[in-house]
Scaffold this active site. Structure first.
Site: not given
Ligand SMILES: Nc1ncc2cc(-c3cccc4ccccc34)c(N3CC[C@@H](N)C3)nc2n1
Ligand SMILES: [Ca+2]
Length: 448
Positions: A200, A235, A291
């Site tokens: 992505e 996370h 959930r």
């Molecule tokens: N294409 C794209 N760009 C940015 C993103 C940012 C997150 C993200 C979501 C929430 C917290 C984060 C902390 C550090 C790095 C990323 C995140 C993310 N997540 C984090 C875990 C899962 N829920 C998906 N996916 C992402 N995907």
């Molecule tokens: Ca999930």
């Protein structure tokens, strides 16, 4: 009507489910490991059964033992809570096979939505904005590099069976790709038994906004507003709020309808959360959590709807007794996850015995706690002490109440992250609502 529900979880969420059972006049059964034999939730239930030694693999993850206890104690249904087996399709399938109602979506839907690649396909087909990237798994580094060139760096390699940020790898240029792809596939294979990964575009510094949905067995699906979950560390969410400070009625409608469309396309039933990332006015579908979530309480506070009771009623075959237009979002709610962790030791869990414990109260405060004086926070499970929620007519009032509640909260004997939460409530960027998933990195939160 269910006569008895087995709560296949522990701590605060076990008590939360048992409270809903009590209000619906349904008996509740607890399972407890050797580490939890004096825990509050085990005493709160109408009946408690030992499930095994402390390690989760021999207790709260022991699917066959849990099903056996459900049958032996005459439970009609099992509520899995969150974590543990709550999104385990095999466990849900075993319940179905044994004629025990799994309070959640069907095992088929859990399986389908447990694959991020499958979920993205469903979302895309339903016309929901998804992050630019690959349709299917990538295995060939040349193909991956071609895609990355098209969408532009940085890109993310994501494990399809991943969750909570595990199996996610940022790639900043072509040179890094080969190694990143191989290591992420290997990690996904060993961590989830499924090495499928996809690509992505990496959306920088997004907000993490999620939509709560409820779906009955007759095709009625409603969304219950939004939650902002951007304040997290590795996370692990720490502070959530409803509604998001940037939410408008139009944006909520667009995201809510997208979430409902995804749920409809997936054949969803029961409570679920559709996760999005938001950046510069655009929102993108990430995944569906099949959930009840830790932070469900703030949605209950701003909608007045009891999500756990709704889950139980839906599982019993009751149609929703309200429509989308009946759902009102009123006021503002903030949740702080109070953990026994030591910020000076890299937030490592700080297990130990609670010596003095007095939780907050008063106007607009809700505490969901699983601990008590003399309770020992176990190193075997998460280090949560409680969830402290503050409700106000405005975000400002919710913050003021949270500050007061954090001031009132007394826990001694273990190190807690209460000082961290106090510091965030005082942080100017937080007060302005300037949040992103980089909030903790970008603001050095000086513990109050
Ligand atoms: N294409 C794209 N760009 C940015 C993103 C940012 C997150 C993200 C979501 C929430 C917290 C984060 C902390 C550090 C790095 C990323 C995140 C993310 N997540 C984090 C875990 C899962 N829920 C998906 N996916 C992402 N995907
Ligand atoms: Ca999930």
């Amino acid at each position: 009507m269910f006569q008895k529900i087995l709560v296949a979880n522990r701590g605060e969420i076990a008590i939360r489910v048992m409270r809903a059972c009590r209000e619906l006049d349904i008996k509740s059964g607890a399972i407890y490991s050797e580490a939890d034999n004096k825990a509050l939730f085990a005493m709160y239930a109408d009946e408690a059964s030992p499930v095994g030694p402390a390690p989760a693999g021999q207790s709260y993850l022991n699917a066959e033992k849990i099903i056996q206890i459900a049958k032996q104690t005459g439970c009609d249904a099992i509520h899995p809570g969150y974590g543990f087996l709550s999104e385990n399709a095999k466990f849900a399938k075993r319940c179905e096979e044994e004629g025990i109602v799994f309070i959640g979506p069907s095992s088929k839907v859990i399986e389908k939505l447990g694959s991020k690649i499958e979920s993205r396909k469903i979302a895309k087909k339903a016309g929901i904005p998804t992050v630019p990237g690959t349709e299917d798994a990538v295995t060939d580094v040349k193909e991956a590099i071609a895609i990355a060139k098209e969408i532009g760096y940085p890109v993310l390699i994501k494990a399809s069976a991943g969750g909570g940020g595990i199996g996610m790898r940022v790639v900043n240029n072509e040179g890094e790709f080969k190694d990143a792809l191989e290591t992420t596939m290997k990690l996904a294979g060993s961590a989830f038994g499924d090495s499928a990964v996809f690509i992505e575009k990496y959306i920088l510094n997004p907000r993490h906004i999620e939509i709560q949905i409820l779906a009955d067995k007759y095709g009625h699906i409603v969304y219950l507003g939004d939650r902002e979950c951007s304040i997290q560390r590795r996370h692990q969410k720490l502070i959530e709020e409803a509604p998001s400070p940037i939410m408008t009625p139009e944006l909520r409608k667009r995201m809510g309808e997208a979430a409902v469309a995804a749920a409809k396309a997936a054949g969803y039933e029961n409570a679920g959360t559709v996760e999005f990332i938001y950046s510069n006015g655009n929102f993108y579908f990430l995944e569906v959590n099949t959930r009840l979530q830790v932070e469900h309480g703030i949605t209950e506070l701003v909608t007045g709807i009891d999500l756990v009771k709704q889950q139980i009623l839906i599982a019993q075959g009751k149609p929703l007794d309200f429509k989308q237009e009946d759902v009102q979002i009123r006021g503002h709610a903030i949740e702080c996850r109070l953990n026994a962790e030591d910020p000076l030791n890299d937030f490592a869990p700080s297990p130990g015995k609670i010596r003095r414990y007095r939780s907050s109260g008063g106007p607009g405060i809700r505490v969901d706690s699983g601990v008590h004086v003399g309770y020992t926070i176990s190193p075997y499970y998460d280090s949560m002490i409680s969830k402290l929620c503050a409700y106000g007519q405005t975000r400002e009032e919710a913050i003021a109440r949270m500050k007061r509640a954090l001031y009132e909260y007394v826990v001694t004997g273990v190190t807690t992250n209460i000082p961290f939460h106090k510091a965030v409530m005082e942080n100017p960027e937080f007060v302005k609502g300037n949040l992103s998933t980089k909030f903790i990195d970008n603001n050095n939160i000086v513990e109050a």
